[in-house]
Design a protein around this motif. Structure first.
Motif, mmCIF file in Angstrom:
data_model
loop_
_atom_site.group_PDB
_atom_site.id
_atom_site.type_symbol
_atom_site.label_atom_id
_atom_site.label_comp_id
_atom_site.label_asym_id
_atom_site.label_seq_id
_atom_site.Cartn_x
_atom_site.Cartn_y
_atom_site.Cartn_z
ATOM 1 N N GLY A 210 0.833 -1.191 0.000
ATOM 2 C CA GLY A 210 0.000 0.000 0.000
ATOM 3 C C GLY A 210 0.869 1.242 0.000
ATOM 4 N N ILE A 211 0.721 2.046 -1.035
ATOM 5 C CA ILE A 211 1.494 3.291 -1.152
ATOM 6 C C ILE A 211 0.625 4.427 -0.607
ATOM 7 N N ILE A 212 1.044 4.991 0.502
ATOM 8 C CA ILE A 212 0.241 6.021 1.175
ATOM 9 C C ILE A 212 0.404 7.351 0.446
ATOM 10 N N THR A 213 -0.716 7.878 -0.016
ATOM 11 C CA THR A 213 -0.684 9.105 -0.805
ATOM 12 C C THR A 213 -1.784 10.055 -0.356
ATOM 13 N N THR A 214 -1.773 11.276 -0.869
ATOM 14 C CA THR A 214 -2.782 12.286 -0.535
ATOM 15 C C THR A 214 -3.257 12.965 -1.818
ATOM 16 N N PHE A 215 -4.196 13.897 -1.670
ATOM 17 C CA PHE A 215 -4.805 14.527 -2.840
ATOM 18 C C PHE A 215 -3.798 15.292 -3.694
ATOM 19 N N SER A 216 -2.847 15.918 -3.071
ATOM 20 C CA SER A 216 -1.951 16.809 -3.806
ATOM 21 C C SER A 216 -0.713 16.112 -4.371
ATOM 22 N N ARG A 217 -0.698 14.790 -4.403
ATOM 23 C CA ARG A 217 0.525 14.062 -4.761
ATOM 24 C C ARG A 217 0.398 13.309 -6.089
ATOM 25 N N LYS A 218 -0.351 13.805 -7.019
ATOM 26 C CA LYS A 218 -0.513 13.103 -8.283
ATOM 27 C C LYS A 218 0.815 12.971 -9.033
ATOM 28 N N ARG A 219 1.659 13.977 -8.969
ATOM 29 C CA ARG A 219 2.964 13.890 -9.648
ATOM 30 C C ARG A 219 3.790 12.729 -9.082
ATOM 31 N N VAL B 210 4.184 1.739 2.378
ATOM 32 C CA VAL B 210 5.249 2.531 1.751
ATOM 33 C C VAL B 210 4.743 3.953 1.558
ATOM 34 N N ASN B 211 5.591 4.910 1.794
ATOM 35 C CA ASN B 211 5.248 6.296 1.486
ATOM 36 C C ASN B 211 5.387 6.552 -0.009
ATOM 37 N N ASP B 212 4.707 7.588 -0.483
ATOM 38 C CA ASP B 212 4.717 7.839 -1.932
ATOM 39 C C ASP B 212 5.915 8.660 -2.386
ATOM 40 N N ASP B 213 6.943 8.761 -1.535
ATOM 41 C CA ASP B 213 8.198 9.391 -1.975
ATOM 42 C C ASP B 213 9.362 8.403 -1.847
ATOM 43 N N VAL B 214 9.032 7.111 -1.846
ATOM 44 C CA VAL B 214 10.047 6.073 -1.702
ATOM 45 C C VAL B 214 10.114 5.246 -2.987
ATOM 46 N N TYR B 215 11.318 5.051 -3.470
ATOM 47 C CA TYR B 215 11.527 4.168 -4.624
ATOM 48 C C TYR B 215 11.787 2.756 -4.110
ATOM 49 N N VAL B 216 11.029 1.797 -4.642
ATOM 50 C CA VAL B 216 11.139 0.414 -4.186
ATOM 51 C C VAL B 216 11.704 -0.459 -5.306
#
Length: 337
Positions: A122-131, A220-226
Motif C-alpha cells: 500500500g502506497i500512502i498518498t494524498t490529494f496533492s501528490r498526483k505527480r 510505503v510512502n509515496d516518496d520512496v523508490y522500491v
C-alpha cells in the motif's frame, strides 16, 4: 286349676322364642348384607387405588423430568452446555475465518486453491501528490498490463487514500477520475487528513487483509523508490516465521512541547526519559499475515498516537512478535533497496 294355668302359658313362651329367632335371623342377614356391601366398597376402593398407582407410575416413567427436580436440573445443565458448545463452535469458526486456526480446505474450492500472494503493498498518498503517483507508476509500480503481470508474480500494489472532509467535492472527483483511468487505488471510507494518518494506516491493513490473502502486507510512502526484486527476496527470506514486524527499527525522543513539529499529546505515557519504544521507521515496513489479521480483528480497540509509525509499533507490544531490523529498509525519502 294350676295345671290349667301352666298349660295356658306354654304357647306364650313358644311365641316369644319364635320372634327371637326371626329377629336374630334378620340381624344376621342385615349384618351379612352390610359386610358384603362394605367389602365390595373396599374392593372397589382397592381397585381404584391400584389403578391410580399404575397411572402414577406410568406418568412418572413418561414424564420423569417434569416431576424429578434433580433430573430437571440435569436437563437445564445439558441445555446450558449445548449453548456453550454452540458459542464455542461459532468462535472457532470466526477464528478459522480470521486465519488464527488452520482450516481444512476442500479440494474443489477454487477460490481457496489459488496460490497465496507474497505481498500486498500500500502506497500512502494524498490529494496533492498526483505527480508522485505518476512518477511511481513509471519508475517501479507499472500500470495496466505491467501491473497485472506483477500481480501474477504474487505482488499487488495499490495507492491508498481517504475521502475529502467535504464528500464528493472536486478532490474526491479527481481521485475517482484517476482511479477509473488507472484502476490502482484503495479508497478508504475515512477522512483524508494529516491528523488521521494513524487511522489511515490501520484501515489500510484492515482492507488489505480482508481483500487479499498474502504472506506480507507492506506500507510505503509515496516518496520512496522500491526495488521490487530486492523487496520480494527480503520478504521471502522471512516467510517461514509466523509473526514478523520488519523495518528499519529505531527509537527517538518524545516531544512534549505543543509548538514542536513532532509534538506527541500522549508524551507522559512514555516515562521520564521521554523516549519512544522500538518501532519501524514510517517510510516502509512490512507485517506478516498474522499481524495484519490481528489489526483487523482488534481495529476498534487499538490505540493510536500522533505518528503512524509509533502507532503501528505500539500495537505489537506485549505480543510474541519477531522484530526484524532490516537495514535494506533504512532509506532516505528517495529510495530503498
Amino acid at each position: 286349676m294350676r295345671s290349667r294355668r301352666s298349660s295356658n302359658r306354654l304357647p306364650n313362651s313358644g311365641g316369644f322364642g319364635f320372634h327371637s329367632r326371626i329377629s336374630a335371623l334378620v340381624l344376621s342377614m342385615f349384618a351379612t348384607m352390610a359386610t358384603i356391601y362394605v367389602a365390595s366398597r373396599m374392593w372397589q376402593d382397592a381397585e381404584s387405588r391400584v389403578y391410580l398407582i399404575q397411572q402414577l407410575h406410568t406418568t412418572t416413567a413418561l414424564g420423569n423430568s417434569a416431576i424429578s427436580v434433580d433430573n430437571k436440573l440435569k436437563v437445564e445443565a445439558c441445555r446450558e452446555q449445548e449453548h456453550k458448545l454452540s458459542a464455542l463452535e461459532m468462535d472457532l469458526s470466526a477464528a478459522r475465518q480470521e486465519g488464527f486456526v488452520s482450516k481444512e480446505r476442500p479440494e474443489n474450492d477454487s477460490t481457496r486453491s489459488k496460490k497465496r500472494l507474497l505481498a500486498v503493498i500500500g502506497i500512502i498518498t494524498t490529494f496533492s501528490r498526483k505527480r508522485n503517483r505518476d512518477a511511481i507508476r513509471k519508475a517501479w509500480m507499472g500500470s495496466g498490463a505491467a501491473l497485472r503481470k506483477l500481480e501474477e508474480k504474487g505482488i499487488v500494489v495499490r495507492f491508498v487514500i481517504g475521502r475529502s472532509a467535504n464528500r464528493r467535492d472536486s478532490l474526491d472527483r479527481e481521485i475517482d477520475n484517476e482511479h477509473r483511468q488507472t484502476d490502482d487505488f484503495i479508497v478508504l471510507n475515512q477522512v483524508e487528513a494529516p491528523e488521521e494518518s494513524s487511522n489511515k494506516i490501520k484501515f489500510f491493513f484492515v482492507h488489505a487483509v480482508e481483500s487479499w490473502d498474502a504472506e506480507f502486507y507492506v506500507k510505503v510512502n509515496d516518496d520512496v523508490y522500491v526495488n521490487i526484486d530486492t523487496l520480494g527476496a527480503t520478504l521471502s527470506a522471512h516467510s517461514d516465521k509466523p509473526r514478523v514486524y520488519m523495518g528499519c527499527m529505531k527509537s527517538g525522543h518524545v516531544f512534549s512541547e505543543p509548538t514542536h513539529k513532532w509534538y506527541e499529546p500522549d508524551w507522559w505515557k512514555f516515562g521520564d526519559a521521554k523516549s519512544y519504544f522500538r518501532h519501524a521507521s514510517g517510510e516502509i515496513y512490512a507485517l506478516s499475515r498474522a499481524l495484519a489479521q490481528f489489526i483487523s480483528i482488534n481495529r476498534s480497540i487499538l490505540r493510536i498516537y500522533a505518528h503512524d509509525d509509533v502507532s503501528a509499533g505500539s500495537w505489537f507490544i506485549g505480543l510474541d512478535v519477531k522484530h526484524v531490523d532490516e537495514r535494506k529498509f533504512c532509506c532516505s525519502p528517495s529510495s530503498t533497496g
